[in-house]
Design a protein around this motif. Structure first.
Motif, short mmCIF file in Angstrom:
data_model
loop_
_atom_site.label_atom_id
_atom_site.label_comp_id
_atom_site.label_asym_id
_atom_site.label_seq_id
_atom_site.Cartn_x
_atom_site.Cartn_y
_atom_site.Cartn_z
N GLU A 20 -4.15 -6.05 -5.84
CA GLU A 20 -2.99 -5.85 -6.73
C GLU A 20 -1.77 -5.45 -5.93
N PHE A 21 -1.99 -4.57 -4.96
CA PHE A 21 -0.87 -4.12 -4.14
C PHE A 21 -0.29 -5.28 -3.35
N ILE A 22 -1.18 -6.05 -2.74
CA ILE A 22 -0.71 -7.18 -1.93
C ILE A 22 0.05 -8.17 -2.79
N GLY A 82 -8.47 -7.41 -0.22
CA GLY A 82 -7.35 -6.84 0.51
C GLY A 82 -7.34 -7.37 1.93
N GLY A 83 -8.05 -6.70 2.78
CA GLY A 83 -8.23 -7.24 4.12
C GLY A 83 -7.15 -6.84 5.11
N ALA A 84 -5.90 -6.89 4.67
CA ALA A 84 -4.83 -6.61 5.62
C ALA A 84 -4.72 -5.12 5.88
N GLU A 85 -4.17 -4.78 7.04
CA GLU A 85 -3.91 -3.39 7.36
C GLU A 85 -2.57 -2.99 6.76
N ALA A 86 -2.57 -1.84 6.08
CA ALA A 86 -1.34 -1.42 5.41
C ALA A 86 -0.21 -1.25 6.41
N GLU A 87 -0.56 -0.79 7.60
CA GLU A 87 0.49 -0.53 8.57
C GLU A 87 1.17 -1.82 9.01
N ASP A 88 0.35 -2.86 9.26
CA ASP A 88 0.92 -4.15 9.63
C ASP A 88 1.86 -4.65 8.55
N LEU A 89 1.38 -4.50 7.31
CA LEU A 89 2.19 -4.98 6.19
C LEU A 89 3.51 -4.23 6.12
N LEU A 90 3.44 -2.93 6.38
CA LEU A 90 4.66 -2.12 6.32
C LEU A 90 5.65 -2.59 7.38
N ILE A 91 5.12 -2.84 8.57
CA ILE A 91 6.01 -3.29 9.65
C ILE A 91 6.69 -4.60 9.26
#
Lengths: 904, 99
Positions: free
Chosen positions: A591-593, A548-557
């Motif tokens: 999976e989400f990413i 995963g690695g990424a921050e969910a919040e960044d991705l949401l933005i």
């Protein structure tokens, strides 16, 4: 005769009507009532953008010039459509699974989401489509011109170029309005699709109406048509096998690779089953579109004055016959053909240009200047890019028209565009059927094919001394004859189209295959290869992100910037819910990413989506090791399931064994209970008599004779008791393997002899026939002879006791087999019933309740233990016609038994 | 990687559908045969002009091909539904759709 201004009015009303329909469809879809907007019929009709003005006007001109050859342009697509099960079905499935936005996106996504390939395909498509769009503008302008020149007032068309400009601007407006409503290409353009479906009906009706008028109104029925054809110039037409086959193949390739066809066939496809309907309905549409072409051409050639443009027969024939309204309908048909093609083509091209050129450029600029991650309002930027691209594509088309002066014959431009688009075919087919195809190979193929096509066909098409000088055409660059555009490698005399078809596609395919064979694909490429080629096999998609690695919040933005706030939040919320989390932020699992990336790919294309995600999940891109891990994971799962299968078999086996053991235990328990009562009885009987007689003995007045007698009885009873207890003790010693062994050498014959003699005391009143083979019995044995003798005696006396035959017989046979001595004792009684055989060797088991011989049921149990102690065995031998026991023991005792004998 | 194998033989109905898929794959070849046939006889190459005959032949062949495609499409849609049903029910069953 239709006055020109009425024509313009009708045209405007028609356009207004299309706007209205498109608007209504969008409204309907927005309210969620998609229904018939997405029916197989609408899908089939939308495919009809294949039939552009080139078909509507050009096919007749083509037929007038080259006879039936125009049919190849429709026979090729027919072959592809009826063979949908082979290619189209897979293409549509991939398109839906990967959320492909355009043909450039398909190629880029398949070959590792490489933007270079996206750019290459985009460039090819734009270059090939520009003259084609110009051709549509030209046809509309020309058709206006037909009416204008016939105007009685004699006023000329204001300016051909201005007309084309107006048409182009109107089309740009319509396309921007309905083509860039939503960003997600997978969300489909309902308004546009419905508008082109309506236009499809209009052009079919118009052409068929003109055809019917020509056949029955002018030529006088089919018979007349056949005669007209055979007497017209068309009859002189010669079929050229090379062109016939080549053009069929080119048009078959074109229906797969033309950006606008890909757009309606794959991107706008709502349901794979629509393809099944289109497989026959679209060829039927093509058939109806072309059935009247030859009659119109033939009648036009014979009735209209020589020198009239055959490309406009569809309009000029009704006009010449004074059918103004029919001509008007034909005009609308041609107008529909041209506009629908331009609208879809510019949407498809604009998607490609914005996703593969503008957005990546913008991203890299943003990254370079801001040094930060590109988020912000990507959505607005992409939409703007798309609008500008639509404008740009139409502007290109218009400039081409303006520059070329609209002189070239319609048909030749169409074929040139087809051949340009066909350059994508090797990469496309290789990509969906060959896992070994690599991005480098695809790029090489595309570049080589593109260059050959440009050089040998596209540039020369601008005319002598257009872009390529006359000298170069005749002598080749720097005087190298081998490089002449129409005679590569010195092969002269080929038809220019055929020449380009042959060289461009063969060199393209060769470069593609060789490039693929000699390069190594990146992990993402290999993964996409599997996802594309095996699209029907795998339900589970391969993962593109290992961690995963990424921050969910960044991705949401970021996702909000691309998809819009509502949509992105809904997507994130659904994902979080699926993970069992409340709120908007799911765990950033691979999976989400992956799903997020595919969602974004539906909006901005696979390569851009991948690049955008990569900013956040840096260092988490899949590696070759991860690839192997995915593979080995699957492998492990399979091995595990095989193991499970084996284990479950083993479990079943064990369960069976346990069941058997349990049955035996239950029997034993019953038997033990029986024994306890038995042993109590056995002990109690002598004890009772001992007590009774000893009480009598206590009487002092007992006569001595009686005293003697009673004392004897007491003595006998105690002996019986002692024997019973001795047996029990013996058994316990044997069972614990603590028995003292006295190993000696003896002759088996002697042992049997002794045993028979000793056993004769049992039931001496019964006469017993013995069958023996004395010579065979002379076998030396090394064992504890006393114990073995005990076994023999027991078996023989058992036979004497229990054999229920009228003339009891006992057969004793001895032999040596392998390293073992085998002695069988077989009587002729009724034997032991099957269900009892399991238990006879157990302690205290007795088949009959009568205790004739006073035994307590320990004999066979002791025998078994003795044999086990001697390293041999005793078993019941079924099927011998009576009770049969087999004693087997090794010729020389095993080592541990000798050891035990020594130590004891 | 070895894949789990489906059954070797299929029930009559599935077998029929499978052969229909084969037919669908062969249909373009049939079409090519029909469409390329005029090459052998070359309309207009004969002393009597017969372009009209070539024209009629091609449209007849075209119509036949469309009719065949129509019949096959009916079967194939059913086959696809069957496949979807199988794959949703039993993950191993998809494999049997291979052949």
């Amino acid at each position: 005769m239709v006055p020109f201004n009425i024509l313009v009015a009708v045209c405007l009303v028609y356009v207004g009507f299309l706007f209205l329909i498109a608007f209504a469809a969008e409204r309907r879809a927005a309210r969620g009532r998609v229904g018939w907007l997405r029916s197989p019929l609408v899908y089939t009709l939308s495919l009809s953008i294949y039939c552009t003005a080139w078909t509507f006007y050009g096919a007749v001109g083509y037929a007038a010039r080259s006879g039936l050859e125009f049919l190849t342009i429709y026979l090729g697509p027919t072959l592809v459509m009826v063979g949908w099960w082979l290619v189209l079905r897979k293409l549509v499935r991939i398109g839906r699974r990967q959320r492909v936005t355009s043909i450039a996106d398909l190629i880029s996504s398949r070959f590792g989401k490489s933007n270079l390939l996206g750019v290459l395909v985009t460039v090819i498509c734009v270059v090939a489509a520009t003259p084609y769009i110009a051709l549509q503008l030209q046809s509309v302008t020309l058709s206006f011109g037909v009416f204008a020149s016939d105007a009685p007032e004699g006023w000329a068309l204001p300016n051909q170029s201005a007309t084309a400009l107006w048409v182009a601007a109107g089309l740009a407006l319509f396309t921007i309005l309905f083509g860039t409503r939503n960003l997600d290409a997978n969300e489909r353009h309902h308004g546009v699709v419905i508008a082109i479906a309506v236009e499809a009906v209009v052009k079919l009706v118009a052409l068929v109406a003109v055809g019917i008028f020509v056949v029955w109104g002018i030529a006088g029925g089919w018979q007349g048509v056949v005669e007209t054809i055979n007497s017209s110039a068309i009859a002189e037409w010669q079929l050229q096998p090379g062109r016939w086959i080549g053009l069929t193949c080119v048009s078959a390739a074109a229906i797969l690779t033309l950006p606008r066809m890909f757009q309606v066939m794959v991107v706008e496809n709502a349901d794979e089953r629509h393809l099944a309907t289109a497989s026959w309905a679209f060829p039927l549409y093509l058939l109806l579109m072309s059935v009247f072409v030859v009659p119109i051409a033939a009648v036009g050639l014979t009735t209209l004055p020589a020198g009239s443009n055959p490309d406009l027969f569809v309009l000029t024939l009704p006009l010449a016959q004074g059918q103004g309204q029919l001509a008007m309908l034909a005009f609308l048909g041609g107008f529909s053909s041209a506009t629908s093609m331009v609208i879809v083509a510019s949407i498809a091209l604009a998607t490609m240009v914005s996703n593969h050129i503008v957005v990546p450029l913008w991203l890299s600029i943003r990254q370079r200047t801001a040094k930060g991650r590109a988020t912000g309002d990507v959505r607005g930027m992409v939409l703007m890019a798309r609008r500008l691209s639509i404008g740009g594509v139409l502007a290109l088309g218009y400039s081409y028209y303006h520059l070329s002066g609209g002189s070239a014959a319609l048909a030749s431009i169409g074929l040139i565009a087809f051949l340009g688009a066909a350059q994508i075919l090797p990469a496309m087919l290789g990509g969906i059927f060959w896992r070994g195809a690599t991005g480098a190979g695809a790029a090489m193929g595309l570049i080589v094919g593109f260059i050959v096509w440009i050089y040998t066909l596209y540039l020369p098409s601008f005319g002598e001394d257009g872009l390529i000088s006359h000298d170069l055409m005749q002598l080749g660059p720097w005087g190298i004859a081998w490089l002449r555009p129409h005679a590569l490698f010195g092969i002269e005399g080929l038809d220019p189209v055929l020449h380009t078809l042959f060289w461009s596609l063969s060199l393209n395919a060769i470069s593609f295959v060789c490039g693929s064979l000699f390069t190594f694909p990146s992990p993402i490429e290999r993964m996409q290869g599997v996802a594309f080629v095996n699209v029907f096999d795998t339900d589970a998609d391969t993962r593109g992100w290992s961690r995963g690695g990424a921050e969910a919040e960044d991705l949401l933005i970021m996702a909000q910037g691309i998809l819009g706030a509502d949509e992105a939040q809904a997507f994130f919320q659904a994902e979080a819910e699926a993970q069992g989390k409340a709120g908007l932020l799911p765990d950033t699992t691979p999976e989400f990413i992956d799903r997020l990336e595919r969602r974004l790919a539906g909006a901005v294309g696979a390569a851009t989506a991948h690049a955008m995600i990569a900013q956040f999940a840096e260092g988490a891109v899949v590696s070759a090791q991860d690839l192997m891990a995915v593979a080995s994971e699957a492998q492990q799962i399979m091995e595990y399931s095989i193991q499970l299968e084996a284990k479950s078999e083993e479990l079943a086996r064990t369960a069976r064994q346990l069941q058997e053991a349990n049955d035996k235990l239950r029997d034993l328990s019953v038997q033990k209970d029986a024994f306890l009562s038995q042993i109590s009885h056995e002990l109690r009987t002598p004890m009772t008599s001992i007590r009774a007689f000893s009480e009598i003995l206590m009487d002092p007045e007992l006569p001595p004779g009686m005293q003697q007698k009673y004392a004897e009885i007491i003595h006998d009873e105690t002996i019986r008791l002692t024997r019973l207890l001795d047996d029990l003790l013996d058994l316990s010693v044997l069972e614990n393997r603590k028995v003292q062994l006295n190993i000696k050498v003896a002759n088996l014959h002697d042992l049997i002899e002794k045993a028979v003699r000793a056993a004769s005391s049992t039931q001496p009143q019964r006469s017993f026939t013995l069958h023996r083979d004395p010579p065979a019995e002379h076998i030396p044995v090394i064992t504890d002879t006393d114990r073995l003798l005990q076994v023999f005696i027991n078996l023989i006396s058992n036979a004497r006791k229990y054999c229920d035959a009228e003339r009891p017989e006992l057969t004793i046979s001895a032999r040596k087999r392998g390293g073992r001595i085998i002695v069988d004792f077989i009587d002729n009684g009724s034997g032991i019933p099957k269900e009892a055989r399991r238990l006879i060797f157990e302690k205290f088991s007795r088949l009959t309740d009568n205790n004739q011989a006073g035994g307590a049921g320990l004999g066979l149990a002791i025998c078994r233990e003795i044999m086990a102690n001697l390293g041999g065995s005793i078993t019941y031998l079924p099927g011998q016609g009576g009770a049969a026991f087999r004693v087997s023991l090794p010729v020389r005792p095993p080592k541990e038994i000798i050891e035990r004998a020594k130590t004891s | 990687m070895k894949r789990p194998r489906g059954p070797l033989f299929l029930a009559r109905r599935s077998y029929r559908l499978r052969r229909m898929m084969d037919a669908a794959r062969m249909l373009p070849a049939v079409g090519m045969f029909l469409f390329f046939l005029p090459i052998l006889w070359r309309p207009a190459d004969t002393p009597q002009p017969d372009t009209a005959r070539g024209w009629i032949f091609l449209f007849m062949a075209w119509a036949v091909l469309i009719a065949l495609a129509l019949v096959l499409a009916r079967f194939l849609v059913r086959a696809e539904e069957e496949e979807a049903r199988l794959s949703s029910g039993d993950p191993l069953a998809t494999d049997q759709m291979r052949d």
